[in-house]
Design a protein around this motif. Sequence first.
Motif, PDB file in Angstrom:
ATOM      1  N   LEU A  66       0.841  -1.190   0.000  1.00 38.68           N
ATOM      2  CA  LEU A  66       0.000   0.000   0.000  1.00 38.68           C
ATOM      3  C   LEU A  66       0.882   1.248   0.000  1.00 38.68           C
ATOM      4  N   GLY A  67       0.512   2.227  -0.796  1.00 39.09           N
ATOM      5  CA  GLY A  67       1.272   3.464  -0.898  1.00 39.09           C
ATOM      6  C   GLY A  67       2.275   3.478  -2.025  1.00 39.09           C
ATOM      7  N   ALA A  68       2.597   2.294  -2.596  1.00 39.06           N
ATOM      8  CA  ALA A  68       3.503   2.264  -3.750  1.00 39.06           C
ATOM      9  C   ALA A  68       2.821   2.963  -4.924  1.00 39.06           C
ATOM     10  N   ALA A  69       3.580   3.718  -5.693  1.00 36.58           N
ATOM     11  CA  ALA A  69       3.013   4.531  -6.772  1.00 36.58           C
ATOM     12  C   ALA A  69       3.752   4.273  -8.073  1.00 36.58           C
ATOM     13  N   GLY A  70       3.097   4.601  -9.185  1.00 35.49           N
ATOM     14  CA  GLY A  70       3.710   4.428 -10.494  1.00 35.49           C
ATOM     15  C   GLY A  70       2.900   5.120 -11.567  1.00 35.49           C
ATOM     16  N   ARG A  71       3.203   4.787 -12.824  1.00 31.70           N
ATOM     17  CA  ARG A  71       2.491   5.357 -13.966  1.00 31.70           C
ATOM     18  C   ARG A  71       2.136   4.228 -14.930  1.00 31.70           C
ATOM     19  N   HIS A  72       0.918   4.306 -15.467  1.00 33.14           N
ATOM     20  CA  HIS A  72       0.458   3.321 -16.445  1.00 33.14           C
ATOM     21  C   HIS A  72      -0.319   4.048 -17.524  1.00 33.14           C
ATOM     22  N   GLN A  73       0.081   3.823 -18.770  1.00 25.15           N
ATOM     23  CA  GLN A  73      -0.554   4.491 -19.907  1.00 25.15           C
ATOM     24  C   GLN A  73      -0.569   6.014 -19.731  1.00 25.15           C
ATOM     25  N   PRO A 195     -22.102 -11.355 -12.688  1.00 25.18           N
ATOM     26  CA  PRO A 195     -20.651 -11.569 -12.694  1.00 25.18           C
ATOM     27  C   PRO A 195     -19.887 -10.284 -13.030  1.00 25.18           C
ATOM     28  N   LYS A 196     -18.723 -10.124 -12.421  1.00 24.70           N
ATOM     29  CA  LYS A 196     -17.853  -8.990 -12.721  1.00 24.70           C
ATOM     30  C   LYS A 196     -16.970  -9.347 -13.919  1.00 24.70           C
ATOM     31  N   TRP A 197     -16.695  -8.355 -14.753  1.00 26.04           N
ATOM     32  CA  TRP A 197     -15.906  -8.546 -15.972  1.00 26.04           C
ATOM     33  C   TRP A 197     -14.800  -7.504 -15.994  1.00 26.04           C
ATOM     34  N   SER A 198     -13.556  -7.943 -16.148  1.00 28.87           N
ATOM     35  CA  SER A 198     -12.431  -7.009 -16.233  1.00 28.87           C
ATOM     36  C   SER A 198     -11.510  -7.452 -17.357  1.00 28.87           C
ATOM     37  N   VAL A 199     -10.839  -6.482 -17.978  1.00 28.20           N
ATOM     38  CA  VAL A 199      -9.956  -6.754 -19.114  1.00 28.20           C
ATOM     39  C   VAL A 199      -8.640  -6.009 -18.888  1.00 28.20           C
ATOM     40  N   GLY A 200      -7.523  -6.662 -19.174  1.00 34.25           N
ATOM     41  CA  GLY A 200      -6.232  -6.021 -18.991  1.00 34.25           C
ATOM     42  C   GLY A 200      -5.174  -6.584 -19.904  1.00 34.25           C
ATOM     43  N   GLN A 201      -3.935  -6.124 -19.699  1.00 33.79           N
ATOM     44  CA  GLN A 201      -2.788  -6.580 -20.460  1.00 33.79           C
ATOM     45  C   GLN A 201      -1.604  -6.800 -19.536  1.00 33.79           C
ATOM     46  N   SER A 202      -0.682  -7.627 -19.998  1.00 33.19           N
ATOM     47  CA  SER A 202       0.499  -7.944 -19.202  1.00 33.19           C
ATOM     48  C   SER A 202       1.403  -6.721 -19.052  1.00 33.19           C
ATOM     49  N   VAL A 203       1.970  -6.566 -17.853  1.00 35.30           N
ATOM     50  CA  VAL A 203       2.941  -5.507 -17.593  1.00 35.30           C
ATOM     51  C   VAL A 203       4.068  -6.087 -16.752  1.00 35.30           C
ATOM     52  N   ALA A 204       5.210  -5.426 -16.799  1.00 39.51           N
ATOM     53  CA  ALA A 204       6.311  -5.730 -15.895  1.00 39.51           C
ATOM     54  C   ALA A 204       6.460  -4.562 -14.928  1.00 39.51           C
ATOM     55  N   ILE A 205       6.907  -4.835 -13.723  1.00 38.69           N
ATOM     56  CA  ILE A 205       7.094  -3.782 -12.738  1.00 38.69           C
ATOM     57  C   ILE A 205       8.005  -2.684 -13.286  1.00 38.69           C
ATOM     58  N   SER A 206       8.996  -3.087 -14.109  1.00 31.92           N
ATOM     59  CA  SER A 206       9.925  -2.105 -14.663  1.00 31.92           C
ATOM     60  C   SER A 206       9.227  -1.108 -15.575  1.00 31.92           C
ATOM     61  N   GLU A 207       8.113  -1.492 -16.204  1.00 31.81           N
ATOM     62  CA  GLU A 207       7.392  -0.600 -17.109  1.00 31.81           C
ATOM     63  C   GLU A 207       6.570   0.445 -16.371  1.00 31.81           C
ATOM     64  N   LEU A 208       6.299   0.198 -15.097  1.00 30.62           N
ATOM     65  CA  LEU A 208       5.384   1.061 -14.344  1.00 30.62           C
ATOM     66  C   LEU A 208       6.100   2.179 -13.586  1.00 30.62           C
ATOM     67  N   ALA A 209       7.431   2.234 -13.666  1.00 32.48           N
ATOM     68  CA  ALA A 209       8.208   3.285 -12.991  1.00 32.48           C
ATOM     69  C   ALA A 209       7.765   3.456 -11.546  1.00 32.48           C
ATOM     70  N   MET A 210       7.678   2.338 -10.818  1.00 33.84           N
ATOM     71  CA  MET A 210       7.114   2.364  -9.474  1.00 33.84           C
ATOM     72  C   MET A 210       8.105   2.836  -8.428  1.00 33.84           C
ATOM     73  N   THR A 211       7.581   3.514  -7.435  1.00 32.50           N
ATOM     74  CA  THR A 211       8.333   3.943  -6.254  1.00 32.50           C
ATOM     75  C   THR A 211       7.618   3.412  -5.019  1.00 32.50           C
ATOM     76  N   GLY A 212       8.345   3.349  -3.912  1.00 30.56           N
ATOM     77  CA  GLY A 212       7.738   2.904  -2.662  1.00 30.56           C
ATOM     78  C   GLY A 212       7.521   1.416  -2.585  1.00 30.56           C
ATOM     79  N   LEU A 213       8.248   0.619  -3.386  1.00 33.40           N
ATOM     80  CA  LEU A 213       8.124  -0.831  -3.315  1.00 33.40           C
ATOM     81  C   LEU A 213       8.697  -1.352  -2.000  1.00 33.40           C
ATOM     82  N   ALA A 214       8.233  -2.516  -1.583  1.00 35.34           N
ATOM     83  CA  ALA A 214       8.726  -3.116  -0.348  1.00 35.34           C
ATOM     84  C   ALA A 214      10.166  -3.559  -0.510  1.00 35.34           C
ATOM     85  N   GLU A 215      10.832  -3.751   0.611  1.00 36.05           N
ATOM     86  CA  GLU A 215      12.242  -4.128   0.604  1.00 36.05           C
ATOM     87  C   GLU A 215      12.480  -5.396  -0.187  1.00 36.05           C
ATOM     88  N   SER A 216      11.497  -6.332  -0.220  1.00 37.25           N
ATOM     89  CA  SER A 216      11.688  -7.615  -0.892  1.00 37.25           C
ATOM     90  C   SER A 216      11.805  -7.483  -2.389  1.00 37.25           C
TER      91      SER A 216
END
Length: 533
Positions: A66-73, A195-216
Amino acid sequence: MATEQSPQRGYRAACPNCGAPVEFRSAASAFAVCSFCRSSIVRDGEALRRIGQSAELFDDHSPLQLGAAGRHQGAAFVLVGRLQYRYAEGTWNEWHALFDNGRSGWLSEDNGRYVFSFDAALNGEAPAAETLRAGQTLRVAGMAWSVASVSAAKLIAAQGELPFKPNLERGFVVADLRNPRGEVATLDYGDPLAPKWSVGQSVAISELAMTGLAESSEKTLKARGVECPSCGTALEVKLSTTQSIVCHNCHAVVDVSQGVGGDLQHYAQANGSEPLIQLGSTGTLALALKPGDKKALPWQVVGYAERCEVDTGDDEQTFWREYLLYHRTEGFAFLVDAQDGWSWTAPITGVPERAGDGVKYQGVVYRKLYDYTGMATYVLGEFYWKLERDARTYNTDYIGTGAFSARRINRERTGSEDAQEIVWSAGETLAADAVLKAFKLAPDKKASFQRDALPTSGNAASLLGKAFFWVFVIVVLLMLFRCDDDRRDCSQVRATFGEASAEYQNCLRSAGSSGGRVGGGSWGGWSSGGGHK
């Protein structure tokens, strides 16, 4: 009170159960789970009301938190909530991502990588859950889809801010569907009438420019400690996605898919060959996990499997080795050492299109090579799927045509009649010298790595030459590997693979024993993670 951490007008109030602050970043969110006492809370205007309690999260040391941030599209988001599910093969997480524009999305696990998906409207009725089968093609929301898996699941824990009330009381059916556009969709039958319906595409963490990831998420992962239930040796589960681990002392296969506390299921296996590339080794390989994105990255060997073809009837068996590779932001890939050479492969999000007896994927036509049933006979290291004794994998291999003859595609079906799963993977061939160079192995290892002595062109003459050559090789390998072989003559193996080869050394070891190596069980295929699991 209002918060100003994002363009959305937030709301914070005291938990009605323990008094800890509970924050709502989105005005559209009506539910949250208190991070202190795990109370499930509904917001009614300016007041909070406790409606139950969530179970404690299974600590899987995910790099996300929780609190980790990034950018997508092009849009910024922050992870504000988490749902944790359990199914027969283990657990998986879905993270509630709140975008600056108020849109909600879901970042969830998919075959060692991730899928970013968004809830969508169902244009028309959804198929009944009981009618769905893996491999089936159908139309949902006006598009054609292929069913990858159908599973029974249950929400076991929730955390943070959620767009709907978490249902912790009963299980439900979830189906994963994929299409040739590289999309993955989910039908969630938590409410069978809607029923709930959701659609998405594969991503890698490296593509999301994420900050605040856990130590692991760092290279030196914080390990989970577990004691081998067979011999008592202390084991360290280093990867957040690990579902099975092999004891480095007694080689027992330990199932950690249900957590590392309490009794752990395990089973023994007989000794196998020494890996040509040692566990823990890191090699720099340029793998095109996405079209046009072939960059050299460090990949670490975290798992090793020996596999063979079974149920061959009167045909001869074939054998191969697989090395599970891990990169902390790209996920997993496989390095394959087969009789016809080295290659790499990785699960894909979508499915190829049918093209006669072959398939078409990303504009390339692949012709069908053969169908076969596979079985793993020996494993080492950690794996992101649950390893099961005596499981079979049902495979079809395809080879690229024309200028793309180095490319490969595999379709793999696993599971029983009621719980099958289909996973597609794609990759391409590698020269043995490239593998040696990548892992900085000594030149004297070269003889044991050579598999690609024949040309890879697809003309009739070379194919005929290959056929005669591999008939000879298979006969030799049967002397070496066949599970029920007795004593062996290793002179032909030495002449074919060289005195330094693992094949020759293994033959010498086996020839000195009374009955050769007896397989200690078999396990599910390497691509059986599936869907959002």
